[in-house]
Design an enzyme around this catalytic site. Structure first.
Site, PDB file in Angstrom:
ATOM      1  N   THR A  59      -5.310  -7.468  10.469  1.00 17.33           N
ATOM      2  CA  THR A  59      -5.589  -6.190   9.782  1.00 17.33           C
ATOM      3  C   THR A  59      -5.083  -5.011  10.617  1.00 17.33           C
ATOM      4  OG1 THR A  59      -7.579  -7.217   8.884  1.00 17.33           O
ATOM      5  CG2 THR A  59      -7.433  -4.829   8.720  1.00 17.33           C
ATOM      6  N   ARG A 115       2.726  -6.753   8.745  1.00 20.05           N
ATOM      7  CA  ARG A 115       2.055  -5.575   9.323  1.00 20.05           C
ATOM      8  C   ARG A 115       2.677  -5.170  10.660  1.00 20.05           C
ATOM      9  NH1 ARG A 115      -3.768  -7.629   7.316  1.00 20.05           N
ATOM     10  NH2 ARG A 115      -4.021  -6.297   5.491  1.00 20.05           N
ATOM     11  N   ASN A 162      -2.230   0.126   6.792  1.00 24.13           N
ATOM     12  CA  ASN A 162      -1.674  -1.137   7.294  1.00 24.13           C
ATOM     13  C   ASN A 162      -0.732  -1.857   6.329  1.00 24.13           C
ATOM     14  OD1 ASN A 162      -3.622  -1.976   5.550  1.00 24.13           O
ATOM     15  ND2 ASN A 162      -4.689  -3.330   6.971  1.00 24.13           N
ATOM     16  N   HIS A 220      -2.058  -5.500   1.563  1.00 23.17           N
ATOM     17  CA  HIS A 220      -3.348  -6.185   1.417  1.00 23.17           C
ATOM     18  C   HIS A 220      -3.099  -7.638   1.032  1.00 23.17           C
ATOM     19  CE1 HIS A 220      -7.444  -7.026   0.043  1.00 23.17           C
ATOM     20  NE2 HIS A 220      -6.894  -7.566  -1.030  1.00 23.17           N
ATOM     21  N   PHE A 229     -15.354   3.776   7.291  1.00 27.87           N
ATOM     22  CA  PHE A 229     -13.974   4.104   6.923  1.00 27.87           C
ATOM     23  C   PHE A 229     -13.733   4.121   5.414  1.00 27.87           C
ATOM     24  CE2 PHE A 229     -14.180  -0.490   7.821  1.00 27.87           C
ATOM     25  CZ  PHE A 229     -13.688  -1.027   6.643  1.00 27.87           C
ATOM     26  N   ARG A 231      -2.079 -14.644   4.475  1.00 22.19           N
ATOM     27  CA  ARG A 231      -2.708 -13.857   5.539  1.00 22.19           C
ATOM     28  C   ARG A 231      -1.980 -14.057   6.875  1.00 22.19           C
ATOM     29  NH1 ARG A 231      -7.443 -11.246   4.273  1.00 22.19           N
ATOM     30  NH2 ARG A 231      -8.537 -11.558   6.237  1.00 22.19           N
ATOM     31  N   LYS A 235       0.822  -1.214   0.000  1.00 21.94           N
ATOM     32  CA  LYS A 235       0.000   0.000   0.000  1.00 21.94           C
ATOM     33  C   LYS A 235       0.863   1.275   0.000  1.00 21.94           C
ATOM     34  CE  LYS A 235      -3.903  -2.293   2.260  1.00 21.94           C
ATOM     35  NZ  LYS A 235      -4.956  -2.165   3.286  1.00 21.94           N
TER      36      LYS A 235
HETATM   37  P1  CMP Z   1      -7.368  -4.665   3.726  1.00 21.97           P
HETATM   38  O1  CMP Z   1      -6.989  -6.011   4.180  1.00 21.97           O
HETATM   39  O2  CMP Z   1      -6.718  -4.089   2.528  1.00 21.97           O
HETATM   40  O3  CMP Z   1      -8.966  -4.655   3.495  1.00 21.97           O
HETATM   41  C1  CMP Z   1      -9.788  -3.554   3.766  1.00 21.97           C
HETATM   42  C2  CMP Z   1      -9.055  -2.403   4.370  1.00 21.97           C
HETATM   43  O4  CMP Z   1      -9.867  -1.453   5.037  1.00 21.97           O
HETATM   44  C3  CMP Z   1      -8.160  -2.934   5.473  1.00 21.97           C
HETATM   45  O5  CMP Z   1      -7.102  -3.648   4.939  1.00 21.97           O
HETATM   46  C4  CMP Z   1      -7.797  -1.645   6.200  1.00 21.97           C
HETATM   47  O6  CMP Z   1      -6.766  -0.940   5.523  1.00 21.97           O
HETATM   48  C5  CMP Z   1      -9.089  -0.870   6.062  1.00 21.97           C
HETATM   49  N1  CMP Z   1      -9.856  -0.946   7.302  1.00 21.97           N
HETATM   50  C6  CMP Z   1     -10.467  -2.007   7.829  1.00 21.97           C
HETATM   51  N2  CMP Z   1     -11.090  -1.674   8.971  1.00 21.97           N
HETATM   52  C7  CMP Z   1     -10.864  -0.367   9.165  1.00 21.97           C
HETATM   53  C8  CMP Z   1     -11.258   0.561  10.171  1.00 21.97           C
HETATM   54  N3  CMP Z   1     -12.006   0.190  11.198  1.00 21.97           N
HETATM   55  N4  CMP Z   1     -10.840   1.825  10.039  1.00 21.97           N
HETATM   56  C9  CMP Z   1     -10.087   2.218   8.985  1.00 21.97           C
HETATM   57  N5  CMP Z   1      -9.697   1.376   7.997  1.00 21.97           N
HETATM   58  C10 CMP Z   1     -10.082   0.106   8.088  1.00 21.97           C
END
Ligand code: CMP
Length: 145
Positions: free
Chosen positions: A99, A110, A120, A123, A65, A93, A17
């Site tokens: 996450t 991460r 984060n 992905h 979000f 994963r 990212k």
């Molecule tokens: P990713 O695994 O790319 O899939 C969805 C993305 O949304 C996740 O990683 C985070 O970057 C983002 N995300 C998920 N939950 C939240 C949250 N509560 N607040 C902000 N961003 C979020």
């Protein structure tokens, strides 16, 4: 199971990212991925417009979000890749961690490189089906080797 179908089920999709790219972690992250036994099937550096980031994360459109996520993901360059390995989705994963980096296991990508839940670092697809959809979002058949 036909050989082609079997191979597909062992692929996942990833994106380094904008935060991790901007902080210069792309090389270290790719090194971890390759050393963990994932084969690069396709790889590119690109960037997402707000429209494309919104499309990629459309499943989260109703979440609070979503706007923040789209703004972040279109902020700068990313690296997209399709990866191959036995049990690719689950193993990847595990390699990237939870996450929320605060909840990620030590040694995960991460935990090592991400600053927050929203930003984060990386992905990873959450299912074989989404791995295929997400890989096809970025790559044509000719780009997969
Ligand atoms: P990713 O695994 O790319 O899939 C969805 C993305 O949304 C996740 O990683 C985070 O970057 C983002 N995300 C998920 N939950 C939240 C949250 N509560 N607040 C902000 N961003 C979020």
């Amino acid at each position: 199971m036909p050989a082609k179908q079997k191979r597909m089920s062992n692929r996942t999709f990833t994106m380094i990212k904008p935060d991790a790219f901007a902080n210069g972690h792309s090389g270290a992250i790719l090194d971890i991925i390759i050393k963990a036994g994932f084969r690069l099937v396709a790889l590119k550096m690109t960037s997402l417009s707000e429209a494309k980031a919104g499309e990629f994360y459309a499943v989260h459109r109703a979440r609070p979000f979503y706007g923040e996520l789209v703004e972040f993901m279109s902020r700068g360059p990313i690296i997209a890749a399709i990866l191959e390995k036995d049990n690719a989705v689950a193993d990847f994963r595990k390699l990237i961690g939870a996450t929320d980096p605060a909840k990620a296991d030590p040694g995960t990508i991460r935990k090592l490189f991400a600053a927050s839940l929203g930003e984060n670092a990386i992905h990873g697809s959450d299912s074989d089906e989404n791995a295929l959809i997400e890989g096809d979002f970025f790559f044509s058949g000719l780009e997969k080797v």
